[in-house]
Enzyme design. Structure first.
Site, PDB file in Angstrom:
ATOM      1  N   HIS A 148       0.726  -9.024   0.736  1.00 49.51           N
ATOM      2  CA  HIS A 148       0.996  -7.686   1.251  1.00 49.51           C
ATOM      3  C   HIS A 148       0.396  -6.609   0.350  1.00 49.51           C
ATOM      4  O   HIS A 148      -0.234  -5.663   0.826  1.00 49.51           O
ATOM      5  CB  HIS A 148       2.522  -7.518   1.391  1.00 49.51           C
ATOM      6  CG  HIS A 148       2.919  -6.204   1.972  1.00 49.51           C
ATOM      7  ND1 HIS A 148       3.824  -5.370   1.379  1.00 49.51           N
ATOM      8  CD2 HIS A 148       2.512  -5.566   3.078  1.00 49.51           C
ATOM      9  CE1 HIS A 148       3.968  -4.290   2.112  1.00 49.51           C
ATOM     10  NE2 HIS A 148       3.188  -4.369   3.144  1.00 49.51           N
ATOM     11  N   HIS A 202      -2.884  -3.932   1.256  1.00 50.10           N
ATOM     12  CA  HIS A 202      -2.908  -2.470   1.077  1.00 50.10           C
ATOM     13  C   HIS A 202      -3.961  -2.031   0.061  1.00 50.10           C
ATOM     14  O   HIS A 202      -4.261  -0.845  -0.025  1.00 50.10           O
ATOM     15  CB  HIS A 202      -1.519  -1.960   0.697  1.00 50.10           C
ATOM     16  CG  HIS A 202      -0.586  -1.892   1.883  1.00 50.10           C
ATOM     17  ND1 HIS A 202      -0.608  -0.871   2.797  1.00 50.10           N
ATOM     18  CD2 HIS A 202       0.372  -2.739   2.307  1.00 50.10           C
ATOM     19  CE1 HIS A 202       0.301  -1.083   3.735  1.00 50.10           C
ATOM     20  NE2 HIS A 202       0.920  -2.217   3.458  1.00 50.10           N
ATOM     21  N   HIS A 217       1.396  -6.269  10.098  1.00 53.45           N
ATOM     22  CA  HIS A 217       2.833  -6.050   9.909  1.00 53.45           C
ATOM     23  C   HIS A 217       3.641  -6.647  11.070  1.00 53.45           C
ATOM     24  O   HIS A 217       4.726  -7.190  10.867  1.00 53.45           O
ATOM     25  CB  HIS A 217       3.125  -4.563   9.717  1.00 53.45           C
ATOM     26  CG  HIS A 217       2.637  -4.040   8.387  1.00 53.45           C
ATOM     27  ND1 HIS A 217       1.398  -3.496   8.206  1.00 53.45           N
ATOM     28  CD2 HIS A 217       3.224  -4.037   7.156  1.00 53.45           C
ATOM     29  CE1 HIS A 217       1.239  -3.156   6.926  1.00 53.45           C
ATOM     30  NE2 HIS A 217       2.327  -3.474   6.270  1.00 53.45           N
ATOM     31  N   GLU A 249       0.781   5.243  10.297  1.00 49.83           N
ATOM     32  CA  GLU A 249       0.904   4.835   8.886  1.00 49.83           C
ATOM     33  C   GLU A 249       1.139   6.027   7.972  1.00 49.83           C
ATOM     34  O   GLU A 249       2.102   5.953   7.176  1.00 49.83           O
ATOM     35  CB  GLU A 249      -0.349   4.041   8.438  1.00 49.83           C
ATOM     36  CG  GLU A 249      -0.162   3.511   7.025  1.00 49.83           C
ATOM     37  CD  GLU A 249      -1.320   2.663   6.530  1.00 49.83           C
ATOM     38  OE1 GLU A 249      -2.398   2.683   7.152  1.00 49.83           O
ATOM     39  OE2 GLU A 249      -1.130   1.979   5.504  1.00 49.83           O
ATOM     40  N   HIS A 287       5.548   6.257   8.805  1.00 54.27           N
ATOM     41  CA  HIS A 287       5.760   5.024   8.062  1.00 54.27           C
ATOM     42  C   HIS A 287       5.862   5.256   6.549  1.00 54.27           C
ATOM     43  O   HIS A 287       6.792   4.781   5.903  1.00 54.27           O
ATOM     44  CB  HIS A 287       4.615   4.045   8.386  1.00 54.27           C
ATOM     45  CG  HIS A 287       4.420   3.013   7.335  1.00 54.27           C
ATOM     46  ND1 HIS A 287       3.513   3.168   6.307  1.00 54.27           N
ATOM     47  CD2 HIS A 287       5.032   1.824   7.120  1.00 54.27           C
ATOM     48  CE1 HIS A 287       3.571   2.107   5.526  1.00 54.27           C
ATOM     49  NE2 HIS A 287       4.479   1.277   5.989  1.00 54.27           N
ATOM     50  N   HIS A 320       9.809  -1.724   9.607  1.00 59.00           N
ATOM     51  CA  HIS A 320       8.581  -2.095  10.308  1.00 59.00           C
ATOM     52  C   HIS A 320       8.847  -2.527  11.751  1.00 59.00           C
ATOM     53  O   HIS A 320       7.990  -2.371  12.607  1.00 59.00           O
ATOM     54  CB  HIS A 320       7.796  -3.134   9.510  1.00 59.00           C
ATOM     55  CG  HIS A 320       6.860  -2.469   8.536  1.00 59.00           C
ATOM     56  ND1 HIS A 320       5.644  -1.971   8.904  1.00 59.00           N
ATOM     57  CD2 HIS A 320       7.012  -2.150   7.232  1.00 59.00           C
ATOM     58  CE1 HIS A 320       5.060  -1.398   7.863  1.00 59.00           C
ATOM     59  NE2 HIS A 320       5.875  -1.490   6.829  1.00 59.00           N
TER      60      HIS A 320
HETATM   61 CU1  CUO Z   1       2.791  -2.730   4.385  1.00 58.44          CU
HETATM   62 CU2  CUO Z   1       5.002  -0.552   5.152  1.00 58.44          CU
HETATM   63  O1  CUO Z   1       4.549  -1.928   3.861  1.00 58.44           O
HETATM   64  O2  CUO Z   1       3.035  -0.956   5.246  1.00 58.44           O
END
Ligand code: CUO
Length: 694
Positions: free
Chosen positions: A236, A240, A267, A371, A386, A426
């Site tokens: 994860h 990002h 996600h 996002e 988000h 999410h």
């Molecule tokens: Cu991967 Cu919220 O954690 O986007």
């Protein structure tokens, strides 16, 4: 009977001919072993220049919490003055700003906690990243990296350097150490760190057992093995890094193909995967949270920052609180505006134009807006639903900053999945995406079918999962001195794994052609034990694999191993082994192969299957074949693997996402069971059996 030798060479490139002959003899049909291992097309022996660059990067990331122990790098960093070499940067403004901020003492000090969700800290990190990214050549990049190594906050340094290494041309193929070895505090419990310190004081090697947080009195603990898995957290956080929400595509000249859609899909898949683990542990599906409702389940992370105290805990039934800059009411407003855009199938851009959401690209726009990434068409109006959700959850117990509590687990991508509220946030976001997908028409017959192609049978080995021990190197977790020798101290964790398995897909085709193969696994029964209808089941299917295969005229058996899955990556190599292999290659003792497309992002291969149950748990397996020639987007070889984890992680090397179908096809849209199944879509029940150990 086919001419096996000739056929195998044609079909498999000569790979594993004996196995091919045997299988053909047994089955009486042509068998294509698509790949015996992941086909790493970008792989080649590394030269000395690459190896020494790789070694320098590993040195820079060694014990980042302490001043650089490598004298050559430390001296270089001390003596280098970027302002004397401004012509060596494609854009000199960031490095000028960085030096100015450093000299005036405005940078986040070393030792303090860095979070990407803090605007000021992120802006500083971007300045560091851009100073590294815009360096014209390796030499300037390396000098700049040595310069910042001991001057800027270590969290900002690691993140900026990692993203720069992942995106610079001259560092392509370089391997970064596993995140859980660079900053172990984010991945293991406080108890483990304390025990590790005790062992270090005694200078004794140790293996410290780490338990999952909470107790059996907390039902959520039954699935903590997934949320707290270091492989998931590493995947994860790397996702990002590959797709930063702050990435300026045009400015940096590196496009992120379908970033918004990937944000949705990766996600969505993480939640679906947790949902299948929940069913395996007699828990209902994840419930979405709402801004104005209580969050039933609290979370006590039992994790401590290296400096800065414990990660804050959240008691049960806590409500969202207004922060100084983010109000709960604003979140409700942003949600309403986004829902309006979805129902009108149109987004209003910041310049007042309408951007349609009524086609397959709508999800990409919506992903960037929710996002939000830099590509959001209108962040003022639609907000940062988000990202603000992460911040609100991270600061929920100290909203006014009265107690100066450090950031919560939700404010780091390395730690977020530990908190069950991560999945609830999410799911809430995912439901907005679902709303949008439900506005699109179900796939038409011609979008689903593959004329002339029929799947006759699918078989797979017994699907067996089990828990095993895994050791995390804690070397970087502990303060030490040059005089104190390193001793081996590790955290031992339990983690889920599965026996390797192979799919055999028997296909009949009226001509030779290329097929896109998609394999999904969904739940058969819900929490109440009732069979789930296909139009609901589609929301919980997890992708096991996606690849391209050649089918011949007549019958073909496509074989595909679990280890080849394009969803997943194998276990990361430890820093220690990586360093040793690089050193050996530098000394000419061994060959080190470099894969220019190497990926750090990728779901852990050992978690490909949900746990299942001791007595066996039925699941629905789906295999879908479609015409690859109609969906391919470039002329790369059909078996090009893009580094091996294309499904959830897209590409970082500037390639386009290799197929034009919406991610999650054909389960991303409403399904009418009467006209969904056709000869190229195959469904069967499979059973996953959990064994306590292997
Ligand atoms: Cu991967 Cu919220 O954690 O986007």
């Amino acid at each position: 009977m086919h001419d096996c030798d000739g056929w195998c060479i044609l079909c498999c490139g000569g790979a594993d001919i004996m196995k091919c002959i045997l299988t053909v003899a047994l089955l009486g049909v042509a068998v294509c072993h698509l790949a015996q291992a992941k086909v790493m097309r970008g792989e080649a022996p590394a030269d000395k220049i690459f190896l020494s660059k790789q070694r320098e990067v590993l040195k820079l990331l060694n014990k980042v919490h302490e001043p650089n122990r490598f004298k050559d790098q430390a001296d270089l960093g001390r003596s280098y003055d970027p302002t004397q070499h401004l012509s060596k940067y494609k854009n000199a403004l960031p490095v000028k700003t960085l030096v100015k901020q450093y000299t005036s003492g405005r940078l986040l000090p070393r030792g303090q906690i860095f979070t990407l969700f803090n605007d000021r800290q992120r802006e500083q990190m971007i300045t560091i990243f851009e100073s590294l990214f815009y360096a014209e050549d390796w030499d300037t990049f390396y000098r700049t990296a040595c310069y910042v190594r001991d001057r800027v906050n270590e969290g900002q340094f690691v993140y900026a350097l990692s993203v720069a290494v992942l995106h610079r041309e001259d560092t392509r193929g370089m391997v970064l150490p596993p995140a859980y070895e660079v900053y172990p505090h984010l991945f293991v419990n406080s108890d483990v760190i304390h025990a590790a310190y005790r062992a270090k004081m005694r200078q004794e090697p140790a293996r410290v057992r780490m338990n999952f947080t909470g107790t059996v009195r907390n039902p959520e603990q039954r699935v903590a093995y997934l949320g707290e898995d270091v492989g998931i957290n590493s995947h994860h956080s790397h996702w990002h890094m590959d797709f930063p929400f702050w990435w300026k595509q045009d400015e940096y000249g590196v496009k992120k193909d379908r970033q918004g859609e990937l944000f949705y899909y990766m996600h969505h898949q993480l939640i679906a995967r947790l949902d299948l683990e929940r069913l395996s542990n007699d828990l209902p599906f994840v419930k979405p949270l709402y801004w104005e409702d209580k969050i039933e389940d609290g979370f006590y992370p039992q994790t401590t920052y290296r400096v800065g105290g414990e990660f804050p805990a959240r008691p049960d039934n806590f409500e969202f609180q207004d922060l100084q800059d983010i109000k709960v009411k604003d979140m409700v407003d942003y949600t309403r505006r986004i829902r309006e855009a979805i129902s009108q199938q149109s987004v209003i851009t910041r310049w007042g134009q309408n951007l349609p959401l009524n086609d397959t690209m709508g999800i990409n726009i919506l992903g960037s807006l929710v996002e939000p990434s830099q590509e959001s068409p209108n962040p003022q109006y639609y907000g940062a639903l988000h990202n603000y959700g992460h911040i609100l959850l991270g600061q929920i117990t100290d909203p006014k900053g009265k107690f100066d509590m450090p950031p919560g687990v939700m404010e780091h991508f390395e730690t977020a999945t530990r908190d069950p509220a991560f999945f609830r946030l999410h799911k809430y976001i995912d439901n907005l995406f679902k709303l949008h997908k439900d506005m699109l028409p179900p796939y038409a017959r011609e979008e689903l079918e593959f004329p002339g192609v029929a799947i006759q049978d699918v078989t797979v080995d017994d699907l067996v999962t089990y828990f095993e021990d895994f050791d995390i190197d804690l070397l970087n977790a502990l303060d030490d001195t040059l005089e104190l020798k390193d001793v081996e101290i590790k955290a031992r964790v339990r983690r889920l794994n599965h026996r390797p398995f192979t799919f055999s897909i028997t296909v009949n085709s009226n001509q030779e052609q290329m097929a896109a193969v998609r394999i999904f696994l969904g739940p058969k029964f819900d929490w109440f034990g009732q069979e789930i209808p296909i139009n609901e089941k589609r929301l919980y299917v997890i992708e096991l694999d996606k690849f391209v295969a050649k089918v011949n005229k007549g019958a073909t058996v496509i074989q595909r191993k679990s280890s080849e899955s394009s969803v997943a990556i194998p276990d990361r190599e430890t820093t220690k082994i990586l360093v040793r292999r690089v050193d050996d290659a530098l000394q000419g003792k061994a060959t080190y192969t470099v894969n220019k497309d190497v990926r750090h992002c990728g779901y852990p291969e050992r978690l490909l299957l949900p746990k299942g149950k001791r007595d066996g748990m039925p699941f629905s397996l789906f295999v879908i074949l479609t015409d690859f020639d109609k969906e391919k987007v470039n002329d790369l070889p059909w078996d090009y693997d893009y580094g091996g984890s294309i499904s959830y992680c897209g590409t970082v090397s500037g390639h386009k996402y290799p197929d034009s179908k919406p991610m999650g096809f054909p389960f991303d849209r409403q399904i009418n069971s009467d006209n969904f199944f056709r000869s190229n879509i195959y469904q069967k029940d499979v059973v996953i059996t959990f064994k306590d150990s292997e």
